[in-house]
Scaffold this motif. Sequence first.
Motif, short mmCIF file in Angstrom:
data_model
loop_
_atom_site.label_atom_id
_atom_site.label_comp_id
_atom_site.label_asym_id
_atom_site.label_seq_id
_atom_site.Cartn_x
_atom_site.Cartn_y
_atom_site.Cartn_z
N ARG A 208 57.02 39.60 26.61
CA ARG A 208 57.99 38.55 26.92
C ARG A 208 59.35 39.12 27.29
N ILE A 209 59.82 40.10 26.51
CA ILE A 209 61.14 40.65 26.84
C ILE A 209 61.09 41.45 28.14
N LEU A 210 59.95 42.11 28.39
CA LEU A 210 59.80 42.83 29.65
C LEU A 210 59.90 41.86 30.83
N LEU A 211 59.20 40.74 30.74
CA LEU A 211 59.21 39.78 31.85
C LEU A 211 60.55 39.08 31.99
N LEU A 212 61.22 38.81 30.87
CA LEU A 212 62.57 38.22 30.95
C LEU A 212 63.53 39.19 31.65
N ALA A 213 63.43 40.47 31.30
CA ALA A 213 64.31 41.46 31.93
C ALA A 213 63.95 41.65 33.40
N GLU A 214 62.67 41.63 33.70
CA GLU A 214 62.25 41.78 35.10
C GLU A 214 62.67 40.57 35.92
N LEU A 215 62.60 39.40 35.33
CA LEU A 215 63.08 38.18 35.99
C LEU A 215 64.56 38.32 36.32
N PHE A 216 65.33 38.82 35.37
CA PHE A 216 66.76 39.04 35.60
C PHE A 216 66.98 40.06 36.72
N ARG A 217 66.24 41.15 36.69
CA ARG A 217 66.38 42.19 37.72
C ARG A 217 66.08 41.64 39.10
N SER A 239 64.26 44.18 19.97
CA SER A 239 65.56 43.62 19.60
C SER A 239 66.68 44.20 20.47
N GLY A 240 66.64 45.51 20.68
CA GLY A 240 67.70 46.14 21.45
C GLY A 240 67.73 45.71 22.89
N VAL A 241 66.58 45.65 23.54
CA VAL A 241 66.56 45.21 24.93
C VAL A 241 67.00 43.76 25.04
N ALA A 242 66.53 42.92 24.13
CA ALA A 242 66.96 41.52 24.13
C ALA A 242 68.47 41.43 23.96
N LEU A 278 66.35 52.32 25.08
CA LEU A 278 67.34 51.34 25.56
C LEU A 278 68.07 51.85 26.79
N ALA A 279 68.32 53.16 26.84
CA ALA A 279 68.95 53.73 28.03
C ALA A 279 68.05 53.54 29.25
N ASP A 280 66.77 53.75 29.07
CA ASP A 280 65.82 53.56 30.16
C ASP A 280 65.84 52.11 30.64
N ALA A 281 65.79 51.18 29.67
CA ALA A 281 65.76 49.76 30.01
C ALA A 281 67.06 49.35 30.70
N ALA A 282 68.19 49.83 30.21
CA ALA A 282 69.48 49.48 30.82
C ALA A 282 69.53 49.93 32.27
N ALA A 283 68.98 51.13 32.54
CA ALA A 283 68.99 51.64 33.91
C ALA A 283 68.07 50.84 34.81
N ARG A 284 66.87 50.58 34.32
CA ARG A 284 65.90 49.86 35.17
C ARG A 284 66.36 48.45 35.49
N PHE A 285 66.84 47.75 34.47
CA PHE A 285 67.16 46.34 34.65
C PHE A 285 68.65 46.09 34.91
N ARG A 286 69.42 47.16 35.04
CA ARG A 286 70.87 47.08 35.30
C ARG A 286 71.56 46.20 34.25
N SER A 314 71.70 56.88 32.21
CA SER A 314 71.72 55.43 32.36
C SER A 314 73.10 54.95 32.80
N LEU A 315 74.12 55.47 32.16
CA LEU A 315 75.49 55.07 32.51
C LEU A 315 75.84 55.45 33.95
N LEU A 316 75.35 56.58 34.41
CA LEU A 316 75.62 56.98 35.79
C LEU A 316 75.08 55.95 36.78
N GLN A 317 74.06 55.21 36.38
CA GLN A 317 73.50 54.19 37.25
C GLN A 317 74.12 52.82 37.00
N VAL A 318 74.35 52.49 35.73
CA VAL A 318 74.82 51.15 35.38
C VAL A 318 76.33 51.02 35.56
N GLU A 319 77.06 52.04 35.17
CA GLU A 319 78.53 52.04 35.29
C GLU A 319 78.97 53.46 35.67
#
Length: 584
Positions: A208-217, A239-242, A278-286, A314-319
């Motif tokens: 569910r959290i994967l699909l919510l994040a992918e929907l956002f992306r 919890s962290g990705v959410a 969480l770094a991976d998720a932040a980068a993938r889903f911005r 991750s930060l190099l990609q997100v910010e």
Amino acid sequence: MPHHVTRLRSRSLAARGESHLGCEPNEGLGWAGICGVAAIRVMGARVAWVSTRLLGAMSGLSIVLASSIVPVALGGAVVATLADACHAQYKAAAPWDAAIRELRVATSVAPDGSHHPRLVALRQLRDPTLKPLFQSLVQGSHWTIQIDGILGLAELDPKGMVDPFLLGQLKGENDRSTAIGAACGLDMVGVEQAQAMLGWDDLSPRDRILLLAELFRRGGTPDVERIKALVDHRNDEVSGVATLLLATITKDPAPVEKFRTRFGALQPRDRGLVLGSLADAAARFRLTGGSAFLHGSLQDATLAAEAKFAAIASLLQVEPALGYADWKQAVEGDPSQASRVRLALLILASEQDMSGASAVRLPKDAGAPLRQIAAGETLEPLLAKLADAIDALGGGADATKAFPALVQTRHRAALNATLDVVKRLGSDAQRATYEAFADLITGEDRTTLPNAVGQLAVDALSRLGALDPAAVGVRLEKASARDAEDARLQELLLLALLQTNTKEAATVAMKARPTVSRRGAAMALLLHARFAERLERSDVDELGVIASGGWSLDPGLEIQAAWLYARHSGRADEAIATILKPSS
């Protein structure tokens, strides 16, 4: 390259993840795995998408990011002799029987999972006449066969999207999770597909959290209440990705601060694993809402370097501005040249948009921290070239010179990073870099080139073929088959054209067919057959020889030849019916 038989594998195939589909799902896969992306590695040129715990039971995943090339077996000094001997041995084999045998092997579950790369090879053809076969595979008895069928159908879909209904038919929760992760990693899940699957009542929290994040992306609008329901989940990564997703959408830092307390109570090893995930998720889903958390975690002296590197990447990609500041501080904090090489590779691998109006630019002298060394020390040539390449990303150096110079180092991780970054630069920089790779593989000293570097060079040549197939054709013309080593060079160039996988590349390959080795000619025919509407009878028969093993090509190419033989014989439907019929 060394004179022994070797199988050159496409870098893109290995890097993009098709490896263990024959394994059963189990514990311990990171965000990259759950999304089917095995693209970025901590060690060497790439940034880690590897967590050992992400979202529970998913490490059998490593699924189906289909590449544009299937590897081919290339011999050494005795290549022509062996190929001719094999051809003579298999010439009398019944091509229809051989084709059916190959196709049956591909569609039958093998204990070692070897059926999967064969099915990937069939999927690679993007052949609409394979649709009935993939539809039948969806009804198969084993989850890996079913998933290959589902993804094969998605690849034939005009929009390239997976059918949520088919995913929903998978019986096991882990099987379905594997398929969802693979579909997300293949960019087969759009807004419509994500919303459809989020409507399922029996989705696991990780899905569910994967699909919510992918929907956002994908530009959709996730249900904030559903995200909030996962913020306090017992799994730290869920919890962290959410939390990061919620903070990104609502712009409210409070959930992040609450999670920071929870995160701080973990043991150092667990903190490192969670941070990497969480770094991976932040980068993938911005997930920009996680920037402050990632930045703050770098102050934790108990965290392993790998986790910190993941946060910086991750930060190099997100910010990017904040990420560069943290990267610079890490470089200055460890003067060892080994550490600086790793950090240089990290920044090269960060997936920023380097071209167009939305380009993200580093400072013009972005590589300068790498050049700062203690008095009396000498800057290593590799580090100097890495610094020049990083300057080029900020516009402070000529990319058409900096990256070809880096290629000449033959440093595998640096070459790996180079291939990552130049695809985001302009065509001039790409061409110059790919030509430098081509010089490695066609030069007089090519026999000393390590196999791993040779694989990267073939990948670069395939990209050159996409830009300008004629440029590869020119090198083919120069590589006259005077001896076995020249024949092997021709086959490497043809392998690159096979990986390019376009009609234009096929035209170049067929033009060279009369002048290359007999096995090279078989490779050229195989590429041509992928796109041709009709073939001469003699060429159809030659496909049967290839399928029979007559030229000792890789099994992936032989299975393609088997299918193309059936299709060009006008017996595609008969072949499907035959291989699906229970054996007596």
